[in-house]
Scaffold this motif. Structure first.
Motif, PDB file in Angstrom:
ATOM      1  N   GLU A 267      42.592  26.672   9.458  1.00  0.00           N
ATOM      2  CA  GLU A 267      41.669  25.743   9.296  1.00  0.00           C
ATOM      3  C   GLU A 267      42.677  24.446   9.977  1.00  0.00           C
ATOM      4  O   GLU A 267      43.572  24.020   9.496  1.00  0.00           O
ATOM      5  CB  GLU A 267      40.849  25.271   8.383  1.00  0.00           C
ATOM      6  N   VAL A 268      41.914  23.575  10.706  1.00  0.00           N
ATOM      7  CA  VAL A 268      42.545  22.235  11.075  1.00  0.00           C
ATOM      8  C   VAL A 268      41.497  21.357  11.183  1.00  0.00           C
ATOM      9  O   VAL A 268      40.374  21.428  11.029  1.00  0.00           O
ATOM     10  CB  VAL A 268      43.271  22.536  12.514  1.00  0.00           C
ATOM     11  N   VAL A 269      42.032  19.931  11.643  1.00  0.00           N
ATOM     12  CA  VAL A 269      40.945  19.085  11.336  1.00  0.00           C
ATOM     13  C   VAL A 269      40.627  18.550  13.141  1.00  0.00           C
ATOM     14  O   VAL A 269      41.447  18.422  14.101  1.00  0.00           O
ATOM     15  CB  VAL A 269      41.871  17.649  11.034  1.00  0.00           C
ATOM     16  N   ASP A 270      39.320  18.596  13.317  1.00  0.00           N
ATOM     17  CA  ASP A 270      38.834  18.264  14.565  1.00  0.00           C
ATOM     18  C   ASP A 270      39.418  16.670  15.112  1.00  0.00           C
ATOM     19  O   ASP A 270      38.898  15.542  14.156  1.00  0.00           O
ATOM     20  CB  ASP A 270      37.422  18.497  14.573  1.00  0.00           C
ATOM     21  N   PRO A 271      39.988  16.634  16.013  1.00  0.00           N
ATOM     22  CA  PRO A 271      40.717  15.176  16.124  1.00  0.00           C
ATOM     23  C   PRO A 271      39.743  13.955  16.563  1.00  0.00           C
ATOM     24  O   PRO A 271      39.968  12.870  16.570  1.00  0.00           O
ATOM     25  CB  PRO A 271      41.684  15.369  17.296  1.00  0.00           C
ATOM     26  N   VAL A 272      38.269  14.509  16.941  1.00  0.00           N
ATOM     27  CA  VAL A 272      37.588  13.557  17.589  1.00  0.00           C
ATOM     28  C   VAL A 272      36.599  13.255  16.312  1.00  0.00           C
ATOM     29  O   VAL A 272      36.214  11.873  16.143  1.00  0.00           O
ATOM     30  CB  VAL A 272      36.335  14.314  18.570  1.00  0.00           C
ATOM     31  N   CYS A 273      36.110  14.105  15.416  1.00  0.00           N
ATOM     32  CA  CYS A 273      35.037  13.764  14.296  1.00  0.00           C
ATOM     33  C   CYS A 273      35.543  13.576  13.045  1.00  0.00           C
ATOM     34  O   CYS A 273      34.918  13.335  12.228  1.00  0.00           O
ATOM     35  CB  CYS A 273      33.976  14.733  14.427  1.00  0.00           C
ATOM     36  N   GLY A 274      36.968  14.411  12.862  1.00  0.00           N
ATOM     37  CA  GLY A 274      37.489  14.589  11.541  1.00  0.00           C
ATOM     38  C   GLY A 274      37.193  15.580  10.773  1.00  0.00           C
ATOM     39  O   GLY A 274      37.494  15.604   9.348  1.00  0.00           O
ATOM     40  N   MET A 275      36.033  16.492  11.190  1.00  0.00           N
ATOM     41  CA  MET A 275      35.734  17.571  10.276  1.00  0.00           C
ATOM     42  C   MET A 275      36.972  18.465  10.217  1.00  0.00           C
ATOM     43  O   MET A 275      37.810  18.703  11.053  1.00  0.00           O
ATOM     44  CB  MET A 275      34.491  18.232  10.760  1.00  0.00           C
ATOM     45  N   CYS A 294      32.511  21.587  18.077  1.00  0.00           N
ATOM     46  CA  CYS A 294      31.260  21.798  18.787  1.00  0.00           C
ATOM     47  C   CYS A 294      31.673  21.420  20.160  1.00  0.00           C
ATOM     48  O   CYS A 294      32.924  21.098  20.499  1.00  0.00           O
ATOM     49  CB  CYS A 294      30.135  20.836  18.291  1.00  0.00           C
ATOM     50  N   ALA A 295      30.943  21.697  21.226  1.00  0.00           N
ATOM     51  CA  ALA A 295      31.357  21.631  22.765  1.00  0.00           C
ATOM     52  C   ALA A 295      31.177  20.090  22.988  1.00  0.00           C
ATOM     53  O   ALA A 295      32.116  19.577  23.520  1.00  0.00           O
ATOM     54  CB  ALA A 295      30.177  22.181  23.376  1.00  0.00           C
ATOM     55  N   GLY A 296      30.625  19.244  22.297  1.00  0.00           N
ATOM     56  CA  GLY A 296      30.596  17.754  22.375  1.00  0.00           C
ATOM     57  C   GLY A 296      31.960  17.154  21.996  1.00  0.00           C
ATOM     58  O   GLY A 296      32.433  16.369  22.869  1.00  0.00           O
ATOM     59  N   CYS A 297      32.499  17.432  21.054  1.00  0.00           N
ATOM     60  CA  CYS A 297      33.739  17.069  20.630  1.00  0.00           C
ATOM     61  C   CYS A 297      34.708  17.834  21.502  1.00  0.00           C
ATOM     62  O   CYS A 297      35.851  16.939  22.031  1.00  0.00           O
ATOM     63  CB  CYS A 297      34.089  17.418  19.333  1.00  0.00           C
ATOM     64  N   LEU A 302      38.753  16.333  25.919  1.00  0.00           N
ATOM     65  CA  LEU A 302      39.437  16.522  27.454  1.00  0.00           C
ATOM     66  C   LEU A 302      39.258  15.423  28.250  1.00  0.00           C
ATOM     67  O   LEU A 302      40.037  15.248  29.013  1.00  0.00           O
ATOM     68  CB  LEU A 302      38.315  17.686  27.696  1.00  0.00           C
ATOM     69  N   ARG A 303      38.093  14.618  27.907  1.00  0.00           N
ATOM     70  CA  ARG A 303      38.164  13.421  28.841  1.00  0.00           C
ATOM     71  C   ARG A 303      39.153  12.370  28.618  1.00  0.00           C
ATOM     72  O   ARG A 303      39.548  11.643  29.763  1.00  0.00           O
ATOM     73  CB  ARG A 303      36.900  12.641  28.515  1.00  0.00           C
ATOM     74  N   TYR A 308      42.887  10.778  21.404  1.00  0.00           N
ATOM     75  CA  TYR A 308      42.422  11.305  20.348  1.00  0.00           C
ATOM     76  C   TYR A 308      43.681  11.705  19.470  1.00  0.00           C
ATOM     77  O   TYR A 308      43.845  11.966  18.334  1.00  0.00           O
ATOM     78  CB  TYR A 308      41.300  12.436  20.723  1.00  0.00           C
ATOM     79  N   ALA A 309      44.711  12.157  20.511  1.00  0.00           N
ATOM     80  CA  ALA A 309      46.060  12.775  19.780  1.00  0.00           C
ATOM     81  C   ALA A 309      46.782  11.662  19.121  1.00  0.00           C
ATOM     82  O   ALA A 309      47.299  11.840  18.073  1.00  0.00           O
ATOM     83  CB  ALA A 309      47.048  13.209  20.760  1.00  0.00           C
TER      84      ALA A 309
END
Length: 315
Positions: A267-275, A294-297, A302-303, A308-309
């Motif tokens: 497991e890792v942390v989603d860099p967009v939402c923090g989940m 999810c696809a939204g994050c 990608l944008r 986010y990094a």
């Protein structure tokens, strides 16, 4: 990890009862409160197995991974817990003491409270023998709700095939195929093997098995005589002494260690939402891989991946 079709709450309780009777560890999750929008409703239930499979329905893709992760930790610790799946800010920071907060902020403003209750496996006792003591011991264990099996003929009875590393085995054959029964029991490496008989008789059985090539460390695990030492007592008291010893052993060992649970995907942390999410179809960027809930994050990253990094590196 995986989920299966969503049975109703009563069916989940029936499945929980069946898992308990089979001696399998699991956690029962129940939604006790919700704040919309959320696909989880009050009273929704699910079972989370030690392997990380979720049966039933708690909520959508945001809630499931968090519930599975926390359920497995509850199994390790052997203690229930109350989860708040959402954001503390939704409650003005007024989170009750003792509640575990798990952020699920991606594409949802809903929240859930989920009660997780770990269920330890029902003890499994196999008694080998035809004596009145053997029947009494099985009856006493049945009264405690244990899963039991009585083997009258160790050479042909299949109940010994159900023995696992969690089982207790008591050999009470009184000279009828003692050696065969002990050898078959040791092959399954159960938590306990006890031989009913005198120390002299036990030494003879273990010596014979040693000559047959049974490993010394395996033979050292055989308790002879089985049970607490109560002196010279009747067969019913011997059964009580043996069961008391097994109850003491079970209480001392407690819940299974974390190493006993099968490993789940990293497991890792989603860099967009923090989940916290599973590593799945990662996106590489500047020497690191990023996964998303999810696809939204994923699309947001990608944008502008650099933004986010950098955000993650500051956390």
């Amino acid at each position: 990890m995986s989920s299966v079709d969503s049975p109703d709450g009563w069916e989940i309780l029936e499945q929980a009862g069946e898992l308990a009777r089979r001696g399998e560890a699991f956690a029962l999750a129940t939604v006790v409160w919700r704040q919309g929008p959320s696909s989880g409703k009050q009273g929704c239930r699910a079972i989370i197995t030690a392997e990380g499979q979720l049966r039933g329905w708690i909520g959508g893709a945001c809630a499931e991974p968090a519930v599975i992760r926390e359920a497995r930790q509850a199994l390790v610790e052997g203690t229930p817990r109350l989860l708040l799946l959402g954001s503390p800010e939704q409650f003005g920071g007024g989170v009750p003491e003792g509640m575990t907060v798990v952020p699920i902020s991606c594409q949802s403003e809903g929240a859930l409270e989920v009660y997780l209750e770990p269920v330890a496996p029902v003890p499994h006792l196999v008694v080998v023998g035809r004596s009145p003591m053997a029947h009494t011991l099985v009856a006493l264990a049945d009264a405690l709700g244990w899963r039991t099996g009585l083997v009258e003929h160790p050479g042909t009875d299949t109940a010994l095939d159900t023995v696992t590393e969690r089982s207790f085995v008591v050999v009470a054959t009184q000279g009828h195929h003692d050696e065969e029964a002990v050898e078959r029991a040791l092959a399954a490496r159960p938590a306990y093997v006890g031989l009913v008989g005198s120390r002299r008789r036990g030494a003879g059985v273990l010596g014979y098995l040693a000559e047959r090539g049974v490993a010394a460390d395996a033979l050292a695990r055989v308790q002879v005589p089985a049970g607490l030492d109560l002196g010279s007592v009747a067969h019913r008291e011997i059964a009580v002494a043996i069961l008391a010893e097994l109850v003491r052993i079970r209480a001392a060992r407690g819940v299974p260690p974390a190493a006993a649970l099968p490993e789940l995907p990293a497991e890792v942390v989603d860099p967009v939402c923090g989940m916290t999410v599973e590593v799945d179809d990662p996106v590489p960027f500047e020497g690191r891989d990023y996964s998303f809930c999810c696809a939204g994050c994923r699309a947001a990253f990608l944008r502008d991946p650099r933004a986010y990094a950098k955000k993650e590196s500051r956390c």
